[in-house]
Design an enzyme around this catalytic site. Structure first.
Site, PDB file in Angstrom:
ATOM      1  N   ASP A   8       0.859  -1.178   0.000  1.00 50.71           N
ATOM      2  CA  ASP A   8       0.000   0.000   0.000  1.00 50.71           C
ATOM      3  C   ASP A   8       0.899   1.233   0.000  1.00 50.71           C
ATOM      4  O   ASP A   8       1.702   1.416   0.906  1.00 50.71           O
ATOM      5  CB  ASP A   8      -0.881  -0.039   1.260  1.00 50.71           C
ATOM      6  N   ASP A 104      -2.951   2.610  -6.037  1.00 46.57           N
ATOM      7  CA  ASP A 104      -1.902   2.648  -5.012  1.00 46.57           C
ATOM      8  C   ASP A 104      -1.716   1.343  -4.252  1.00 46.57           C
ATOM      9  O   ASP A 104      -0.948   1.287  -3.304  1.00 46.57           O
ATOM     10  CB  ASP A 104      -2.184   3.776  -4.023  1.00 46.57           C
ATOM     11  N   GLU A 105      -2.429   0.292  -4.637  1.00 47.17           N
ATOM     12  CA  GLU A 105      -2.301  -0.968  -3.917  1.00 47.17           C
ATOM     13  C   GLU A 105      -2.087  -2.125  -4.885  1.00 47.17           C
ATOM     14  O   GLU A 105      -2.615  -2.126  -5.989  1.00 47.17           O
ATOM     15  CB  GLU A 105      -3.577  -1.255  -3.102  1.00 47.17           C
TER      16      GLU A 105
END
Length: 415
Positions: A8, A104-105
DNA sequence: TCTGGGGTCCTAGGACCC
DNA sequence: TCTGGGGTCCTAGGACCC
């Protein structure tokens, strides 16, 4: 051994901005979504901004109240997509299976014979170092034996940390946490569970699965499995993209829509964007949905399935307006927000049956016109071609759903 | 003047057909 | 003619994710 990482990127949007503009380092910075509308919200904030209590999802005016010096930037999704791509490229050096979850992950599947959690942690720490050195981004990483627990691990400590959750320690790490920390347990489910005295993930794990099925249907069984570390959903191969199920746009208008003409103007703009995006994706659909929100924030949605596939703005707009007028939604005026979407999609490549009355020819002509407009707008901007009814409505004509929309797919539901 | 925008999946009830 | 069961499609609404 199964070893899955969830990475993350902390405060991703805000961090990307600071990477690009180092002079912002150490200052309270937030990225704000939809500043043109009245209810812009905080999309991401730096650590410095968070110190003031600025949080994701908060209204921008609230954030400014908490931190008057707050620097609010417009989102730059091109930048975020580029940074996201570079991150993924780095992950791919460590696994052939890297599944994106938003920008973003990512999950990385390191599973192979002989792999250990210790080695997984080593990779996680290496990734954090490299992200910092090479990209200026900060990661928190969860290492575990399934996707659910690795995701939970990446939330467990942040920013900039690795958390390892194993078969041996999950009961002591995971079970004391509040149920709401478990993926797919949102606010509503948390409330329902609390009323039944189920407060921690451990409580949930100890609850009879059939009871949960009775309360939540098959999702309840999924919660039971997730709480007990039984999730075995696979990390998708790199490059895997699930089929698009719907394409839509919605917007909260700068001022309330007071009349049917206002609504028509907004629906026209939304339909144009949806139509263009459908053509770009090579898709057409036959279920058209309309969504409306009034000034009390009450929302309604309705939809209709038509007897042919379409990507024509002309069709989408007309049908959405029909839904609005023929189902009595004028009574909801004034309106604050509206949305249009198309689902039950099919590829344009799929052959269509020609009809006998020349409708297909007429539609072909319309499509040519719309494609030509797409082309002009690509070259000279969205505002270069406006419909008459849109031009007449000054307050709404600058709404630009096509340019504003965020490419941010989040597929996969473990249900 | 109080949570934006883009998605996915699940469920329940009604219509319709065999 | 009546009744029941099963399957599928459609619609509205709920819940969740980033």
């Amino acid at each position: 051994m199964d070893v899955i990482l969830h990475c993350d990127a902390n405060s991703f949007y805000a961090s990307c901005e600071v990477v690009q503009r180092p002079e912002l380092q150490g200052l309270p910075v937030s990225v704000g979504g939809d500043q043109e509308a009245r209810h812009g919200i905080v999309l991401a904030s730096t650590v410095e901004a968070k110190k003031y209590g600025v949080k994701t999802g908060m209204a921008l005016w609230q954030a400014r109240e908490l931190c008057p010096r707050l620097i609010i930037l417009k989102p730059d999704f091109r930048l975020y997509m580029e940074m996201s791509r570079r991150l993924r490229q780095m992950y791919q050096e460590y696994s052939p299976r890297v599944e994106s979850y938003g920008l973003d992950e990512c999950w990385l599947d390191l599973s192979e014979p002989g792999m250990t959690m210790t080695e997984g942690k080593h990779v996680a720490d290496t990734l954090r170092e490299r992200a910092k050195d090479e990209l200026g981004l900060c990661l928190s990483v969860g290492v575990s034996f399934n996707k659910i627990f690795s995701k939970l691990g990446s939330d467990y400590q942040k920013p900039d940390a690795t958390t390892v959750i194993t078969q041996d320690n999950y009961k002591s790490i995971v079970w004391p946490l509040p149920v709401s920390d478990l993926m797919f347990v949102g606010p509503r489910t948390t409330l329902k569970l609390r009323q039944k005295m189920i407060n921690t993930i451990g409580d949930l794990a100890a609850t009879d699965a059939n009871l949960l099925r009775g309360w939540f249907g098959k999702v309840g069984v999924m919660h039971y499995a997730n709480a007990n570390g039984l999730d075995r959903s696979p990390v998708m191969e790199t490059g895997f993209e699930s089929a698009i199920k719907s394409i839509g746009n919605s917007t909260t208008t700068p001022i309330d829509m007071l009349t049917c003409e206002d609504v028509k103007c907004v629906i026209t703009l939304l339909s144009e964007s949806v139509s263009t995006r459908l053509r770009e994706a090579g898709l057409q659909g036959r279920c058209i949905s309309l969504y409306l929100r009034d000034t009390d924030l009450k929302t309604v949605g309705c939809q209709i399935t038509i007897n042919h596939d379409t990507a024509l703005c002309d069709d989408i707009c007309k049908i959405a307006m029909d839904l609005f007028t023929h189902r009595g939604y004028q009574a909801m005026l004034p309106l604050r927000s509206a949305g249009v979407s198309v689902s039950t999609l099919r590829s344009t490549m799929t052959a269509v049956q020609l009809d006998l009355f020349g409708m297909t020819i007429r539609r072909d002509k319309l499509e040519h016109v719309e494609r030509a407009v797409d082309d002009i707008r690509r070259r000279y901007g969205m505002q270069s071609v406006l419909r008459g009814n849109v031009m007449a409505q000054r307050a709404f004509s600058k709404i630009n759903p096509y340019n504003d929309h965020v490419i941010h797919p989040v597929p996969w539901y473990a249900g």
